[in-house]
Design an enzyme around this catalytic site. Structure first.
Site, mmCIF file in Angstrom:
data_model
loop_
_atom_site.group_PDB
_atom_site.id
_atom_site.type_symbol
_atom_site.label_atom_id
_atom_site.label_comp_id
_atom_site.label_asym_id
_atom_site.label_seq_id
_atom_site.Cartn_x
_atom_site.Cartn_y
_atom_site.Cartn_z
ATOM 1 N N ARG A 17 42.540 40.242 45.471
ATOM 2 C CA ARG A 17 41.504 40.503 44.466
ATOM 3 C C ARG A 17 42.062 41.182 43.209
ATOM 4 O O ARG A 17 41.379 41.301 42.209
ATOM 5 C CB ARG A 17 40.394 41.379 45.083
ATOM 6 C CG ARG A 17 39.549 40.622 46.090
ATOM 7 C CD ARG A 17 38.716 41.561 46.961
ATOM 8 N NE ARG A 17 39.503 42.119 48.064
ATOM 9 C CZ ARG A 17 39.010 42.922 49.018
ATOM 10 N NH1 ARG A 17 37.729 43.263 48.980
ATOM 11 N NH2 ARG A 17 39.773 43.377 49.986
ATOM 12 N N GLU A 51 32.068 44.721 59.499
ATOM 13 C CA GLU A 51 32.512 44.325 58.161
ATOM 14 C C GLU A 51 31.360 43.679 57.392
ATOM 15 O O GLU A 51 30.485 43.048 57.974
ATOM 16 C CB GLU A 51 33.672 43.327 58.268
ATOM 17 C CG GLU A 51 34.959 43.931 58.786
ATOM 18 C CD GLU A 51 35.412 45.117 57.978
ATOM 19 O OE1 GLU A 51 35.699 44.968 56.789
ATOM 20 O OE2 GLU A 51 35.454 46.229 58.540
ATOM 21 N N ASN A 68 40.499 47.661 45.315
ATOM 22 C CA ASN A 68 40.576 46.228 45.605
ATOM 23 C C ASN A 68 40.759 45.393 44.343
ATOM 24 O O ASN A 68 41.403 44.364 44.369
ATOM 25 C CB ASN A 68 39.336 45.781 46.374
ATOM 26 C CG ASN A 68 39.326 46.362 47.787
ATOM 27 O OD1 ASN A 68 40.360 46.414 48.454
ATOM 28 N ND2 ASN A 68 38.187 46.843 48.221
HETATM 29 C C1 UD1 Z 1 39.204 47.511 55.292
HETATM 30 C C2 UD1 Z 1 38.306 47.750 56.521
HETATM 31 C C3 UD1 Z 1 36.912 48.113 56.058
HETATM 32 C C4 UD1 Z 1 37.000 49.348 55.179
HETATM 33 C C5 UD1 Z 1 37.986 49.152 54.022
HETATM 34 C C6 UD1 Z 1 38.195 50.477 53.328
HETATM 35 C C7 UD1 Z 1 39.069 46.256 58.287
HETATM 36 C C8 UD1 Z 1 38.825 45.012 59.049
HETATM 37 N N1 UD1 Z 1 38.233 46.536 57.311
HETATM 38 O O1 UD1 Z 1 38.657 46.413 54.605
HETATM 39 O O2 UD1 Z 1 36.086 48.374 57.159
HETATM 40 O O3 UD1 Z 1 35.702 49.657 54.683
HETATM 41 O O4 UD1 Z 1 39.259 48.697 54.502
HETATM 42 O O5 UD1 Z 1 39.006 50.372 52.201
HETATM 43 O O6 UD1 Z 1 39.984 46.968 58.618
HETATM 44 N N2 UD1 Z 1 46.643 45.187 55.359
HETATM 45 C C9 UD1 Z 1 47.825 44.899 55.985
HETATM 46 N N3 UD1 Z 1 47.956 43.735 56.662
HETATM 47 C C10 UD1 Z 1 46.940 42.837 56.788
HETATM 48 C C11 UD1 Z 1 45.737 43.140 56.148
HETATM 49 C C12 UD1 Z 1 45.600 44.322 55.441
HETATM 50 O O7 UD1 Z 1 48.759 45.690 55.918
HETATM 51 O O8 UD1 Z 1 47.147 41.819 57.456
HETATM 52 C C13 UD1 Z 1 46.528 46.442 54.603
HETATM 53 C C14 UD1 Z 1 46.316 46.205 53.129
HETATM 54 O O9 UD1 Z 1 47.545 46.155 52.451
HETATM 55 C C15 UD1 Z 1 45.467 47.393 52.725
HETATM 56 C C16 UD1 Z 1 44.738 47.790 53.987
HETATM 57 O O10 UD1 Z 1 45.411 47.167 55.055
HETATM 58 O O11 UD1 Z 1 46.276 48.475 52.292
HETATM 59 C C17 UD1 Z 1 43.274 47.355 53.972
HETATM 60 O O12 UD1 Z 1 43.238 45.954 53.848
HETATM 61 P P1 UD1 Z 1 42.140 45.202 52.995
HETATM 62 O O13 UD1 Z 1 42.372 43.765 53.106
HETATM 63 O O14 UD1 Z 1 42.059 45.795 51.630
HETATM 64 O O15 UD1 Z 1 40.841 45.584 53.848
HETATM 65 P P2 UD1 Z 1 39.364 45.694 53.340
HETATM 66 O O16 UD1 Z 1 38.796 44.348 53.225
HETATM 67 O O17 UD1 Z 1 39.300 46.572 52.145
HETATM 68 CA CA CA Z 2 40.813 47.565 50.774
#
Ligand code: UD1
Ligand code: CA
Length: 599
Positions: free
Chosen positions: A148, A288, A361
């Protein structure tokens, strides 16, 4: 009789001594190695027999309060105390304790596990000795691309107030003195690793970004023998501060939960996971946005993406996460339901300021986070004695230091690892990056200073450009429209107007006349110009490098100097002036007309 136990044990393969309580209930007392609940004295003994601990103390104690904690307390909406028992030391096995452990052991012997000692155990949160008891391992999730953001740069490397986003959660982890800081990287992993090289940090690669649960799973190899608290942070939740995390971990460690999530109540919860609680307030589920029903979406308490999890439960639970959800990802948040299915408790810890735990984000979020930190930085500076005429338009990076009684005019930008001394004046539209500025320096309007050093009492600008590796010594003066590159300008020397000094060493008390140019580049290589102390360079001189001018010499205005000048000499190189008498422009004009035959 039901018995309660406290084990305090040391182990070689876990981090420091561990304390566990068990009173036969499902109150979150877990086997430090398997993550399973400790129910019986046999179970406790078997841990000892497995000889995972090399020193230990078992304290079986009769229960004073007769209740079924997990059900009764839940019904009453209470957090059941972990150590609800009085002590009667019936047996102990001890090989070696740290002095601190010993002291506490003796105190407990004397008082039994009364309310006081319970409190002292509850206090076991974040003093240095306390942490040795279980420890905290921070896992920072930072493998995602950050789609995003619409960027070619991985999200966590986008700067906030001059520092990459990821540096904030790392700094907090180091600040709370976590025993381990593990960063899960994936997208642009090499760039991240390069940027944050530090012996206190361990990196683990998530090859494919299959979700937050899958990301945390990658850290498991580092946690196999760890029995303390895993503190999970997100690389994209940068504003959370150490105090908040200390409180969160402390509350978690004295709770009966195996998992606690940091939450906040958001004005606009869109995009965040929603917190669903039981009537008694325990955490039941995190859902979620994309999987939520309309009713669930109306919940405004949101998941910040920060969790405390008992490490053994984390290790076990992560292996059980599936991806049956709207995004087909392994959700870390599913740990809550996994815990509950095992009859384990989860809780939620609210933070009052939603901004502190905001997730980044999009670039809109990024700008907001930047602004929050910028204002905080300005406030800190002002409280430490820096005057800002207009803090709304003053941009000071997180890592910049400014001394007291320095005056910052509007629209100045102080960036990177810049240090500004005391009693300086920094006028409007000045940009300083990665530079050291001494005391009482004046940086006048519209000057740009990069990777340079300016000593006490010097004055720069207006409209000066100091390029990397320039050094301006005490009380020297660089005036308007002067460019300096990779040069040293000696004490008290002046280059007041329209000059280029590149690859030069200028001595002390030198006067560089207006329009002086060091011709440092022959089209292939750069060459040095060395000017001795007390030299006077007249206006409009070209110094064709490599060239040396000795101490005390004078160079006539308009000269092109191609040869070294000895000390104390006058060097002039210009064509001799011819004066033609009676030469007026009208005569010249007439003559021209006759010569060309026009008239
Ligand atoms: C996540 C949470 C959501 C919360 C939000 C808060 C989950 C399923 N959801 O959603 O409940 O409200 O954060 O900010 O956990 N990342 C990895 N590997 C992956 C995916 C993500 O390292 O495969 C890391 C990203 O780099 C990031 C963090 O995890 O730093 C959160 O990932 P993101 O995709 O932003 O999750 P949200 O959709 O924001
Ligand atoms: Ca996030």
């Amino acid at each position: 009789m039901i018995q309660a136990y406290v084990i305090i044990a040391h182990s070689r393969d876990i981090y420091g001594p561990q304390a566990y309580g068990s009173d036969g209930s499902a109150r979150g007392s877990i086997h430090p190695l398997s993550g399973k609940l400790i129910y019986t004295s046999e179970r406790l003994l078997s841990i000892i027999l497995e000889k995972k601990f090399h020193t230990y103390r078992i304290r079986p104690v009769p229960l004073r309060v007769n209740h079924e904690p997990s059900t009764r307390a839940q019904a009453e909406g209470e957090t059941p105390p972990l150590w609800d028992a009085s002590s009667q030391r019936t047996g102990s096995c001890q090989k070696r304790f740290t002095p601190w452990e010993e002291k506490r052991g003796r105190a407990s012997q004397k008082q039994g596990l009364t309310k006081t000692s319970r409190r002292s155990i509850k206090k076991l949160n974040f003093t240095k000795e306390d942490r040795a008891l279980g420890g905290v391992a921070t896992i920072i999730l930072a493998a995602g691309k950050g789609t995003r953001m619409k960027s070619d740069v991985v999200k966590v490397l986008h700067p906030i107030l001059g520092l990459p986003m990821l540096s904030y959660p790392i700094a907090v982890s180091l600040e709370i003195k976590a025993d381990k800081t593990i960063i899960v990287v994936g997208y642009q992993a090499d760039q991240i690793k390069e940027k944050f090289k530090n012996p206190q940090i361990q990196f683990v690669l998530q090859k494919e970004q299959l979700g937050t649960g899958h990301a945390a799973l990658q850290a498991v190899p580092f946690l196999k023998t760890f029995t303390g608290t895993a503190l999970i942070l997100c690389g994209d939740v940068p504003l959370v501060n150490a105090g908040t995390l200390r409180e969160f971990v402390a509350a978690f460690e004295e709770s009966p939960s195996v998992l606690s999530v940091l939450t906040t109540v958001a004005e606009n919860p869109f995009g965040y996971g929603r917190i669903l609680r039981s009537p008694e307030g325990w955490l039941e589920k995190i859902v979620e946005e994309k999987d939520a029903s309309e009713k669930e979406r109306s919940v405004r308490e949101i998941n910040t993406g920060i969790y405390c999890v008992r490490a053994p439960f984390l290790v076990e639970g992560l292996g059980e996460i599936g991806k049956d959800n709207a995004q087909g990802e392994y959700y870390l948040t599913d740990l809550v339901e996994i815990a509950r299915k095992k009859g384990l408790r989860c809780s939620a810890h609210i933070v009052s300021d939603p901004v502190e735990v905001m997730g980044i984000n999009t670039r809109v979020d990024l700008a907001l986070a930047n602004e929050v930190l910028r204002q905080a930085k300005s406030k800190d500076l002002m409280l430490s004695g820096v005057t800002m005429l207009d803090p709304r338009t003053t941009y000071v990076d997180q890592s910049v230091e400014v001394g007291k009684d320095t005056l910052l005019y509007p629209n100045c930008h102080l960036q990177g690892r810049t240090k500004i001394g005391e009693r300086c004046v920094i006028e409007p539209n000045v940009k300083v990056s990665d530079s050291i500025i001494g005391n009482e320096v004046t940086l006048r309007s519209n000057s740009v200073i990069t990777e340079s050093k300016i000593e006490e009492g010097a004055s720069i600008g207006p409209f000066s450009h100091l390029r990397p590796l320039s050094e301006v010594k005490t009380k020297a003066k660089i005036g308007n429209f002067v460019e300096v590159k990779k040069s040293v300008i000696g004490r008290g020397s002046k280059a007041n107007h329209l000059t280029y000094l590149g690859d030069s060493i200028v001595g002390e008390e030198v006067n560089i006349g207006a329009g002086t140019i060091t011709c440092n580049y022959d089209g292939f290589e750069k060459h040095p110009t060395i000017i001795g102390d007390g030299v006077f360079v007249g206006s409009n001189v070209e110094l064709v490098a490599p060239v040396k001018v000795g101490n005390g010499s004078t160079i006539g205005a308009g000269s092109t100097i191609t040869k070294d000048v000895p000390g104390g000499a006058l060097a002039i190189s210009r064509t001799k002036q011819k004066n033609i008498k009676g030469w007026s422009r009208t005569i010249k004009h007439r003559r021209k007309k006759t010569e060309t035959g026009k008239g």
